[in-house]
Design a protein around this motif. Structure first.
Motif, PDB file in Angstrom:
ATOM      1  N   HIS A 117       0.849  -1.185   0.000  1.00 11.92           N
ATOM      2  CA  HIS A 117       0.000   0.000   0.000  1.00 11.92           C
ATOM      3  C   HIS A 117       0.887   1.238   0.000  1.00 11.92           C
ATOM      4  CE1 HIS A 117       0.927  -0.585   4.276  1.00 11.92           C
ATOM      5  NE2 HIS A 117       0.783   0.724   4.389  1.00 11.92           N
ATOM      6  N   ASP A 173      -6.107   5.099  -3.679  1.00 13.80           N
ATOM      7  CA  ASP A 173      -4.918   4.253  -3.559  1.00 13.80           C
ATOM      8  C   ASP A 173      -4.919   3.249  -4.709  1.00 13.80           C
ATOM      9  OD1 ASP A 173      -2.945   2.421  -2.953  1.00 13.80           O
ATOM     10  OD2 ASP A 173      -3.491   2.232  -0.845  1.00 13.80           O
ATOM     11  N   ARG A 176      -4.910  -0.714  -4.326  1.00 14.06           N
ATOM     12  CA  ARG A 176      -6.081  -1.429  -3.808  1.00 14.06           C
ATOM     13  C   ARG A 176      -7.288  -1.326  -4.722  1.00 14.06           C
ATOM     14  NH1 ARG A 176      -5.183  -2.825   1.453  1.00 14.06           N
ATOM     15  NH2 ARG A 176      -3.152  -2.109   2.174  1.00 14.06           N
TER      16      ARG A 176
END
Length: 351
Positions: A117, A173, A176
């Motif tokens: 991430h 993001d 994801r």
């Protein structure tokens, strides 16, 4: 006493021209009637087409599609020039609160640290001072993905003059999320519309966000490429929103920042408004038409744009009372290194 004589009459040299003119007028009238009928049929069809656009939005799009974009531009410019956004004041109710993400389960939480991430976005310093409570502070929202927020939102006043207005920004993001382009009702032309110009039902349970595309192809000064088919020629140097083969989004200058090598979708619109992390020079003047001519760039209207940060995060911005320079400034303040305008007017600016 009158006298009658028998003999041939002298031909009227004007009569053939009169008959020709009557025939020509009838043909012109018939053609005009046919043209009006066809235009009326086309216009009614545009008003009755599927979708949620208002009648005014559909009318504007129909006029542009039939070569009357200059008329629309003039009317829009006059309207916005004579109806500027309010000066001063404060946003009613202050900075909105975002809906908090759903709580994460213990199993998902245990897996969080093993997932790739990127860091949450840093606060934005807006152009209006002093900052309002919560202004420029990113708030996580939406569904948790892999135990972490995939979306953050914030609100910023777009300039130091129109302080009662708020622009909204969303941060995504890319590690994801996966991007998918859904063809519209008419763009791109001749596209496969098996989805019916809507997000397919099987995808909706995983839908995090959706935002509008860009100008119509006649005004975008750019091309459109999707799934191996070029619907409009791609222009080198054009601002481009691309979806790569792995589903990630990127924004850049075509031919410099990306090529078709690993790209599945390209939507071009005008030129970049943020480059190398800075607002591109010349935006307010727009002397060479690099940023379109739909509404003068000094006019404050609803606008939207999208950019990419150095970490690869996608930032969307939209709101009322924005000049193109203010839109670019917001995206640069949100740490976009490259950004482009998407659309204008409240009918099409949404996320």
């Amino acid at each position: 006493m009158s006298e009658l004589t028998h003999g041939s009459q002298t031909p009227d040299p004007v009569a053939p021209r009169r008959r020709w003119w009557r025939t020509t007028r009838r043909a012109i009238a018939a053609l005009l009637a046919l043209a009006i009928a066809l235009l009326g049929w086309s216009y009614v069809g545009a008003l009755r087409a599927p979708g949620s656009d208002s009648a005014s939005a559909r009318s504007v799009e129909w006029l542009r599609a039939h070569g009357l974009g200059g008329v629309v531009n003039s009317v829009e410019h006059w309207w916005y020039t004579h109806h500027p956004p309010p000066v001063g004041g404060a946003p009613p109710g202050g900075i909105p609160k975002a809906t908090a993400p759903e709580p994460v389960s213990w199993l998902t939480a245990a897996l969080v640290d093993t997932r790739i991430h990127i860091s949450a976005p840093e606060p934005i310093v807006g152009p209006a001072r002093p900052s309002l409570p919560g202004e420029g502070q990113w708030q996580p929202t939406g569904d948790l993905v892999g135990g972490r927020p995939a979306v953050y939102v914030t609100y910023v006043r777009p300039d130091a003059v129109h302080t009662s207005l708020l622009a909204g920004l969303a941060w995504f993001d890319p590690t994801r999320l996966r991007a998918v382009l859904v063809p519209g009702l008419t763009l791109p032309p001749h596209a496969n519309r098996s989805w019916g110009s809507k997000v397919p039902v099987p995808m909706r349970s995983g839908l995090i966000a959706a935002f509008n595309s860009a100008f119509g192809l006649s005004d975008a000064r750019g091309g459109y490429y999707a799934q191996g088919h070029t619907y409009a020629p791609l222009r080198t140097g054009a601002a481009s929103l691309v979806i790569r083969n792995d589903g990630s989004l990127d924004v850049g200058s075509w031919g410099r920042d990306m090529t078709l090598r690993d790209v599945s979708t390209v939507r071009q619109n005008l030129d970049l408004i943020v480059n190398h992390g800075h607002v591109v020079g010349g935006l307010p003047q727009n002397s060479n038409g690099r940023w379109g001519a739909t509404v003068g760039n000094k006019v404050y209207v609803w606008r939207s744009g999208v950019g990419v940060t150095a970490s690869g995060a996608i930032v969307y911005a939209g709101g009322p009372g924005l000049s193109i320079a203010n839109l670019a400034s917001l995206l640069a303040r949100a740490h976009a290194v490259r950004a482009m305008e998407l659309d204008i007017n409240h009918e099409w600016v949404s996320c």
